[in-house]
Design a protein around this motif. Structure first.
Motif, PDB file in Angstrom:
ATOM      1  N   ARG A  88      -6.335   0.131   5.149  1.00  0.00           N
ATOM      2  CA  ARG A  88      -6.517  -0.210   3.736  1.00  0.00           C
ATOM      3  C   ARG A  88      -7.974  -0.070   3.262  1.00  0.00           C
ATOM      4  O   ARG A  88      -8.217   0.477   2.167  1.00  0.00           O
ATOM      5  N   PRO A  89      -8.971  -0.549   4.039  1.00  0.00           N
ATOM      6  CA  PRO A  89     -10.361  -0.432   3.558  1.00  0.00           C
ATOM      7  C   PRO A  89     -10.810   1.008   3.317  1.00  0.00           C
ATOM      8  O   PRO A  89     -11.753   1.244   2.547  1.00  0.00           O
ATOM      9  N   LEU A  90     -10.147   1.968   3.957  1.00  0.00           N
ATOM     10  CA  LEU A  90     -10.524   3.372   3.787  1.00  0.00           C
ATOM     11  C   LEU A  90      -9.978   3.969   2.495  1.00  0.00           C
ATOM     12  O   LEU A  90     -10.412   5.043   2.070  1.00  0.00           O
ATOM     13  N   GLY A  91      -9.022   3.290   1.872  1.00  0.00           N
ATOM     14  CA  GLY A  91      -8.494   3.733   0.585  1.00  0.00           C
ATOM     15  C   GLY A  91      -7.988   5.156   0.600  1.00  0.00           C
ATOM     16  O   GLY A  91      -7.211   5.550   1.471  1.00  0.00           O
ATOM     17  N   HIS A  92      -8.479   5.965  -0.350  1.00  0.00           N
ATOM     18  CA  HIS A  92      -7.997   7.335  -0.501  1.00  0.00           C
ATOM     19  C   HIS A  92      -8.385   8.240   0.667  1.00  0.00           C
ATOM     20  O   HIS A  92      -7.827   9.331   0.802  1.00  0.00           O
ATOM     21  N   GLU A  93      -9.337   7.801   1.465  1.00  0.00           N
ATOM     22  CA  GLU A  93      -9.761   8.609   2.614  1.00  0.00           C
ATOM     23  C   GLU A  93      -8.927   8.336   3.863  1.00  0.00           C
ATOM     24  O   GLU A  93      -9.086   9.012   4.872  1.00  0.00           O
ATOM     25  N   VAL A  96      -3.117   7.395   5.996  1.00  0.00           N
ATOM     26  CA  VAL A  96      -1.874   7.025   5.327  1.00  0.00           C
ATOM     27  C   VAL A  96      -1.870   7.495   3.879  1.00  0.00           C
ATOM     28  O   VAL A  96      -0.843   7.954   3.365  1.00  0.00           O
ATOM     29  N   TRP A  97      -3.011   7.437   3.196  1.00  0.00           N
ATOM     30  CA  TRP A  97      -3.082   7.920   1.809  1.00  0.00           C
ATOM     31  C   TRP A  97      -2.952   9.439   1.761  1.00  0.00           C
ATOM     32  O   TRP A  97      -2.229   9.988   0.918  1.00  0.00           O
ATOM     33  N   GLN A  98      -3.630  10.108   2.664  1.00  0.00           N
ATOM     34  CA  GLN A  98      -3.580  11.563   2.690  1.00  0.00           C
ATOM     35  C   GLN A  98      -2.160  12.066   2.935  1.00  0.00           C
ATOM     36  O   GLN A  98      -1.704  13.021   2.288  1.00  0.00           O
ATOM     37  N   ILE A  99      -1.463  11.410   3.856  1.00  0.00           N
ATOM     38  CA  ILE A  99      -0.113  11.857   4.198  1.00  0.00           C
ATOM     39  C   ILE A  99       0.904  11.437   3.137  1.00  0.00           C
ATOM     40  O   ILE A  99       1.724  12.248   2.684  1.00  0.00           O
ATOM     41  N   ASN A 100       0.856  10.174   2.711  1.00  0.00           N
ATOM     42  CA  ASN A 100       1.891   9.661   1.809  1.00  0.00           C
ATOM     43  C   ASN A 100       1.663  10.039   0.365  1.00  0.00           C
ATOM     44  O   ASN A 100       2.626  10.256  -0.378  1.00  0.00           O
ATOM     45  N   VAL A 101       0.414  10.111  -0.063  1.00  0.00           N
ATOM     46  CA  VAL A 101       0.124  10.377  -1.475  1.00  0.00           C
ATOM     47  C   VAL A 101      -0.315  11.816  -1.705  1.00  0.00           C
ATOM     48  O   VAL A 101       0.293  12.542  -2.500  1.00  0.00           O
ATOM     49  N   GLY A 146      -1.406  -6.439  -5.546  1.00  0.00           N
ATOM     50  CA  GLY A 146      -2.281  -6.924  -4.491  1.00  0.00           C
ATOM     51  C   GLY A 146      -1.548  -7.659  -3.387  1.00  0.00           C
ATOM     52  O   GLY A 146      -2.087  -7.847  -2.299  1.00  0.00           O
ATOM     53  N   LEU A 147      -0.305  -8.075  -3.651  1.00  0.00           N
ATOM     54  CA  LEU A 147       0.500  -8.766  -2.648  1.00  0.00           C
ATOM     55  C   LEU A 147       1.262  -7.795  -1.752  1.00  0.00           C
ATOM     56  O   LEU A 147       1.851  -8.213  -0.760  1.00  0.00           O
ATOM     57  N   MET A 148       1.255  -6.522  -2.109  1.00  0.00           N
ATOM     58  CA  MET A 148       2.026  -5.534  -1.375  1.00  0.00           C
ATOM     59  C   MET A 148       1.266  -5.018  -0.160  1.00  0.00           C
ATOM     60  O   MET A 148       0.043  -5.079  -0.091  1.00  0.00           O
ATOM     61  N   SER A 149       2.006  -4.504   0.804  1.00  0.00           N
ATOM     62  CA  SER A 149       1.376  -3.822   1.929  1.00  0.00           C
ATOM     63  C   SER A 149       0.721  -2.538   1.425  1.00  0.00           C
ATOM     64  O   SER A 149       1.115  -1.974   0.398  1.00  0.00           O
ATOM     65  N   PHE A 150      -0.283  -2.071   2.158  1.00  0.00           N
ATOM     66  CA  PHE A 150      -0.927  -0.816   1.772  1.00  0.00           C
ATOM     67  C   PHE A 150       0.055   0.342   1.897  1.00  0.00           C
ATOM     68  O   PHE A 150       0.019   1.286   1.105  1.00  0.00           O
ATOM     69  N   TYR A 151       0.944   0.258   2.876  1.00  0.00           N
ATOM     70  CA  TYR A 151       2.015   1.258   2.991  1.00  0.00           C
ATOM     71  C   TYR A 151       2.824   1.308   1.699  1.00  0.00           C
ATOM     72  O   TYR A 151       3.080   2.390   1.152  1.00  0.00           O
ATOM     73  N   GLY A 152       3.246   0.146   1.192  1.00  0.00           N
ATOM     74  CA  GLY A 152       4.010   0.101  -0.051  1.00  0.00           C
ATOM     75  C   GLY A 152       3.230   0.655  -1.223  1.00  0.00           C
ATOM     76  O   GLY A 152       3.782   1.349  -2.082  1.00  0.00           O
TER      77      GLY A 152
END
Length: 319
Positions: A88-93, A96-101, A146-152
């Motif tokens: 999560r702290p890595l955000g868009h980098e 999980v963000w690169q693959i999912n988004v 903000g209550l959601m998982s970073f995956y969600g």
């Protein structure tokens, strides 16, 4: 009649490989995945297979441009919910963000460019888990992100970029998929059985609502959606809303023929351990759109029975 062809990402995944296996008599599948061929279960059910990194935009465009299929079944995803939370702290980098988004954005743009439909394997974790179970008409853009998982969060953002960049799209939301066998990865049901066999389960949450789905049933729903050509969201799950405690007890009772000694516990009053992601407290899905297509949802007890019989026929359990 010519069979419909499907370009499927995540062809080697838990959900993707089983979907191809069960629907190979209805569709021709051209698989994309990160695994070397034929090193994953279910490879033999694909019409063709190509190794492709979805974050490589140029390679992805060449593949989509070359395929004659008009439907892209986008299953590939980063699905380790707890590992995603660590990132999560890595955000868009983050990976999980690169693959999912990012990859979903590219798939959507290319689908629009080459006039193809995107069927996206999403999740009920796009909801915050405070007011479930959720229907297809429930809003996902809520103030409690903000209550959601970073995956969600990444899957919710993937839905948004697909919707914003592609005219023809469908979202399939489900949770906790399980199947009788898949050696590369455990799932919700097989993990419970493994931990129980190792005497590592003493309690399960009894206040968390869920609607697990046997992948056989999910694949049936995917087939109906592919044939329908309908846009929008489709929820797929069990006919009943259950809890982790109830599901585990039903599963273990079927295997051991006795009521397991598992203590019911409270998710709401249990602190989230460090390194673990938050899960929806009031989750689960309600179905209407998929039922209108002829889908007949089964109870968790019916799916457990099917799961048990499949494992027995595969020789994975004793007589």
């Amino acid at each position: 009649m010519e069979r419909k062809g499907i370009l499927i990402t995540g062809a080697s995944s838990l959900v993707g490989s089983k979907t191809v296996e069960l629907l190979e008599n209805q569709f021709d599948f051209h698989g994309l995945g990160t695994k070397e061929q034929p090193s994953f279960p279910g490879f033999e059910h694909l019409t063709t297979y190509q190794r492709c990194d979805l974050t490589d935009t140029k390679a992805l465009e060449r593949t989509i441009d070359d395929t004659p299929h008009n439907t892209i079944l986008h299953i590939a995803a980063f699905t380790n919910v707890d590992e995603a939370e660590i990132q999560r702290p890595l955000g868009h980098e983050s990976d999980v963000w690169q693959i999912n988004v990012k990859s979903s954005l590219e798939v959507a743009k290319l689908a629009q460019k080459y006039n193809k439909r995107v069927i996206f394997a999403s999740t009920s974790y796009v909801f915050d888990g405070r007011r479930g179970p959720y229907s297809e008409s429930d809003e996902t853009n809520n103030p409690n992100i903000g209550l959601m998982s970073f995956y969600g969060v990444t899957k919710l953002e993937a839905e948004r970029v697909i919707k914003d960049n592609c005219d023809s799209y469908t979202f399939i939301r489900f949770e906790m998929p399980f199947r009788s066998d898949f050696s590369p990865k455990l799932d919700f049901a097989r993990r419970i059985l493994q931990l129980y066999g190792e005497n590592k389960i003493t309690q399960m949450f009894a206040d968390q609502t869920i609607s697990p789905i046997l992948i056989d049933d999910l694949a049936n729903a995917i087939g109906l959606i592919v044939k329908s050509d309908l846009n929008g969201a489709f929820h797929v799950g069990s006919s009943n809303i259950t809890t982790p405690h109830e599901f585990a007890c039903d599963l273990i009772k079927r295997y051991y023929q006795q009521k397991p000694l598992i203590i019911p516990s409270s998710y709401a009053s249990t602190p989230i351990p460090e390194g673990k992601a938050p899960r929806p407290l009031k989750g689960g899905v309600l179905m209407s759109n998929i039922i209108r297509l002829g889908f007949k949802p089964r109870s968790t007890q019916e799916m457990i029975e099917d799961f048990y019989n499949q494992q027995k026929s595969l020789g994975l359990i004793g007589n």
